[in-house]
Design a protein around this motif. Structure first.
Motif, PDB file in Angstrom:
ATOM      1  N   ASP A 103       0.838  -1.212   0.000  1.00  0.00           N
ATOM      2  CA  ASP A 103       0.000   0.000   0.000  1.00  0.00           C
ATOM      3  C   ASP A 103       0.871   1.260   0.000  1.00  0.00           C
ATOM      4  O   ASP A 103       0.688   2.169  -0.813  1.00  0.00           O
ATOM      5  CB  ASP A 103      -0.905   0.022   1.244  1.00  0.00           C
ATOM      6  N   VAL A 104       1.803   1.282   0.925  1.00  0.00           N
ATOM      7  CA  VAL A 104       2.652   2.477   1.051  1.00  0.00           C
ATOM      8  C   VAL A 104       3.606   2.592  -0.133  1.00  0.00           C
ATOM      9  O   VAL A 104       3.881   3.696  -0.619  1.00  0.00           O
ATOM     10  CB  VAL A 104       3.423   2.479   2.397  1.00  0.00           C
ATOM     11  N   GLY A 105       4.069   1.446  -0.639  1.00  0.00           N
ATOM     12  CA  GLY A 105       4.965   1.461  -1.794  1.00  0.00           C
ATOM     13  C   GLY A 105       4.297   2.090  -3.008  1.00  0.00           C
ATOM     14  O   GLY A 105       4.891   2.931  -3.697  1.00  0.00           O
ATOM     15  N   ILE A 106       3.053   1.708  -3.247  1.00  0.00           N
ATOM     16  CA  ILE A 106       2.331   2.269  -4.404  1.00  0.00           C
ATOM     17  C   ILE A 106       2.145   3.774  -4.205  1.00  0.00           C
ATOM     18  O   ILE A 106       2.382   4.576  -5.119  1.00  0.00           O
ATOM     19  CB  ILE A 106       0.957   1.582  -4.575  1.00  0.00           C
ATOM     20  N   ALA A 107       1.710   4.153  -3.007  1.00  0.00           N
ATOM     21  CA  ALA A 107       1.421   5.571  -2.747  1.00  0.00           C
ATOM     22  C   ALA A 107       2.697   6.418  -2.844  1.00  0.00           C
ATOM     23  O   ALA A 107       2.681   7.531  -3.369  1.00  0.00           O
ATOM     24  CB  ALA A 107       0.763   5.721  -1.377  1.00  0.00           C
ATOM     25  N   MET A 108       3.797   5.870  -2.363  1.00  0.00           N
ATOM     26  CA  MET A 108       5.069   6.602  -2.460  1.00  0.00           C
ATOM     27  C   MET A 108       5.494   6.759  -3.919  1.00  0.00           C
ATOM     28  O   MET A 108       6.049   7.784  -4.308  1.00  0.00           O
ATOM     29  CB  MET A 108       6.162   5.890  -1.660  1.00  0.00           C
ATOM     30  N   ASP A 109       5.229   5.741  -4.713  1.00  0.00           N
ATOM     31  CA  ASP A 109       5.583   5.870  -6.134  1.00  0.00           C
ATOM     32  C   ASP A 109       4.726   6.958  -6.788  1.00  0.00           C
ATOM     33  O   ASP A 109       5.232   7.743  -7.602  1.00  0.00           O
ATOM     34  CB  ASP A 109       5.429   4.531  -6.857  1.00  0.00           C
ATOM     35  N   HIS A 110       3.438   7.007  -6.427  1.00  0.00           N
ATOM     36  CA  HIS A 110       2.597   8.122  -6.905  1.00  0.00           C
ATOM     37  C   HIS A 110       3.256   9.451  -6.547  1.00  0.00           C
ATOM     38  O   HIS A 110       3.388  10.346  -7.378  1.00  0.00           O
ATOM     39  CB  HIS A 110       1.222   8.081  -6.224  1.00  0.00           C
ATOM     40  N   LEU A 111       3.633   9.563  -5.285  1.00  0.00           N
ATOM     41  CA  LEU A 111       4.234  10.816  -4.791  1.00  0.00           C
ATOM     42  C   LEU A 111       5.508  11.149  -5.579  1.00  0.00           C
ATOM     43  O   LEU A 111       5.726  12.288  -5.993  1.00  0.00           O
ATOM     44  CB  LEU A 111       4.516  10.664  -3.293  1.00  0.00           C
TER      45      LEU A 111
END
Ligand code: FMN
Length: 177
Positions: A103-111
């Motif tokens: 979850d956090v990995g995907i969101a960080m990649d968005h960021l």
């Protein structure tokens, strides 16, 4: 600022940036990259995350030490610490896995991609001592530190790193080594 024509343009432009200008990140740009994080998908849409934004120079310095002396972190005007609640995340993805790192990995990649689009640099920091980071930021029990990234204007282009060719990473109809 460079204009991008497609998401692929942005993906190809993103690089790990390990040298930063002291220039502050504009509030509008910061909000843009945070919104990109916020809009990411997560297992069951549980959004088990929280970001600690660190601007305090002394804390950034101490965090760089907690990141196994990655001193370039001190150059950035902002350090983002991505945290997750193990209990709030989906615990049995695939029958066995907690979803929070994904979850956090995907969101960080968005960021990170949104940052690239705005001319800002990032660098995924996975080398850190979790206990030290948690102590420095008063992160409570049950909350995990997944990653950190500096955010700021790049003072370098960043190295172009090679990738395996598609032929090495796909196969059809069954897993082929
Ligand atoms: C899980 C993970 C952990 C990483 N940890 C670090 C780190 O602690 N310090 C660092 O400088 N780069 C770190 N990186 C960046 C990688 O070295 C980098 O993404 C990789 O070499 C490809 O280069 P690029 O990001 O410029 O495309 C990490 C990347 C990932 C995905």
């Amino acid at each position: 600022m460079k204009q991008f024509n497609s998401i692929m343009d942005v993906i190809e432009r993103r690089r790990s940036i390990r040298s930063y200008k002291p220039q502050e990140v504009k509030e509008a740009d910061l909000n843009y990259v945070l919104q990109a994080f916020r809009k990411a998908p997560s297992a069951k849409n549980l959004q088990p995350w929280k970001l600690v934004l660190v601007k305090d120079k002394k804390k950034i310095n101490d965090l760089s030490i907690a990141c196994n002396n990655q001193t370039f972190l001190i150059e950035a005007p902002l350090l983002i610490v991505a945290c997750a609640s193990e209990n709030e995340a989906y615990g049995v993805m695939g029958g066995y896995m907690n979803s929070y790192p994904i979850d956090v990995g995907i969101a960080m990649d968005h960021l990170m991609l949104a940052a690239t689009e705005r001319g800002l640099g990032t660098c995924w920091i996975g080398s850190f001592k979790e206990k030290l980071v948690k102590d420095l930021l008063d992160i409570p029990e049950g909350i995990r530190v997944v990653a950190l990234t500096p955010l700021g204007f790049p003072a370098e282009e960043g190295e172009i790193k090679s990738r395996k060719p598609l032929s090495k990473i796909i196969c059809y109809d069954k897993y082929i080594e």
